[in-house]
Design an enzyme around this catalytic site. Structure first.
Site, PDB file in Angstrom:
ATOM      1  N   ARG A 102       0.835  -1.204   0.000  1.00 16.98           N
ATOM      2  CA  ARG A 102       0.000   0.000   0.000  1.00 16.98           C
ATOM      3  C   ARG A 102       0.861   1.242   0.000  1.00 16.98           C
ATOM      4  NH1 ARG A 102      -4.502   0.774   4.568  1.00 16.98           N
ATOM      5  NH2 ARG A 102      -2.913   0.705   6.137  1.00 16.98           N
ATOM      6  N   THR A 106      -1.767   7.286   0.011  1.00 19.92           N
ATOM      7  CA  THR A 106      -3.050   7.200  -0.702  1.00 19.92           C
ATOM      8  C   THR A 106      -3.774   5.884  -0.423  1.00 19.92           C
ATOM      9  OG1 THR A 106      -2.054   6.098  -2.599  1.00 19.92           O
ATOM     10  CG2 THR A 106      -2.055   8.509  -2.612  1.00 19.92           C
ATOM     11  N   ASP A 197      -2.075  -4.136  12.132  1.00 22.74           N
ATOM     12  CA  ASP A 197      -1.470  -4.526  10.851  1.00 22.74           C
ATOM     13  C   ASP A 197      -1.267  -6.037  10.844  1.00 22.74           C
ATOM     14  OD1 ASP A 197       0.676  -5.212   8.915  1.00 22.74           O
ATOM     15  OD2 ASP A 197       0.600  -3.067   8.515  1.00 22.74           O
ATOM     16  N   ASP A 200       2.330  -7.273  10.078  1.00 25.14           N
ATOM     17  CA  ASP A 200       3.253  -7.040  11.205  1.00 25.14           C
ATOM     18  C   ASP A 200       2.976  -8.035  12.329  1.00 25.14           C
ATOM     19  OD1 ASP A 200       4.427  -4.957   9.918  1.00 25.14           O
ATOM     20  OD2 ASP A 200       3.511  -3.374  11.128  1.00 25.14           O
TER      21      ASP A 200
END
Ligand code: URA
Length: 205
Positions: A102, A106, A197, A200
């Site tokens: 990503r 944005t 996340d 992660d």
């Protein structure tokens, strides 16, 4: 598009462990694997079967085999967290990879690697655990369609309403199986309450 939100006590229990910020990577991977089994089973609940004959130790009987091949596409890297679940249940599945990251500003997907097997005639499961803005999943589904996929189910652990809207707009023909439809996205495009996340937390980064 149809959306199936898992409604199973085991799924709710596992998802709570995944959401818990004190769950560390080794346990997180284990819980993700177990929840993945339930998600994959649900994603294949309507796959066609072919009748066959089977000889039990006692007598001949009727058996069933999957009526079409299964292909999984793992959206890197979080999709790797569901891959073992898929291969546990369907060891013969062919596997593709959609390497996207990503853009942090944005939230648009940027492709850095992809490799796909033949998909025509297969049930294709696109493994994208966190359906946030929908950009990566929509892109991965488009890639599978360009390679002949017509029977596509997206498998997510958590989905944001905004991401589901994007998939409905771009790919009204697909099914989504999810562990939960959550409340919202925050200003960094993380799902709320979500689980943080996923990559992660899976890999300890
Ligand atoms: N990707 C994640 O890993 N988590 C989110 O909440 C959104 C996207």
């Amino acid at each position: 598009m149809s959306v199936t939100e898992l409604d199973h006590p085991l799924a709710k229990d596992l998802l709570t462990s995944l959401r818990d910020r004190d769950t560390e990577s080794p346990r997180f991977r284990e819980y993700a694997h177990r929840l993945g089994l339930l998600l994959v089973a649900e994603a294949l609940t309507d796959i066609e079967v072919e009748e066959t004959k089977v000889q039990t130790p006692l007598e001949g009987g009727t058996g069933y085999r999957l009526g079409k091949p299964v292909v999984a596409v793992a959206v890197l890297r979080a999709g790797l967290g569901l891959l073992d679940s898929l291969l546990t249940l369907v060891p013969d599945a062919a596997i593709g990879f959609a390497g996207l990251q990503r853009d942090e500003e944005t939230a648009e997907p940027i492709e850095y690697y992809s490799k796909f097997p033949e998909m025509g005639g297969a049930r294709v499961l696109v493994l994208e655990p966190m359906l946030a803005t929908g950009g990566s999943l929509s892109w991965a589904i488009t890639m599978t369609k360009q390679r002949g996929a017509t029977d596509i189910t997206a498998v997510t652990v958590v989905s944001a309403p905004q991401g589901l809207e994007v998939i409905e707009r771009d790919h009204p023909d697909i099914r989504v199986v999810t562990g939960s439809v959550d409340d919202d996205l925050d200003h960094n495009f993380y799902i709320r309450p979500g689980l943080g996340d996923m990559g992660d937390r899976l890999f300890g980064t």
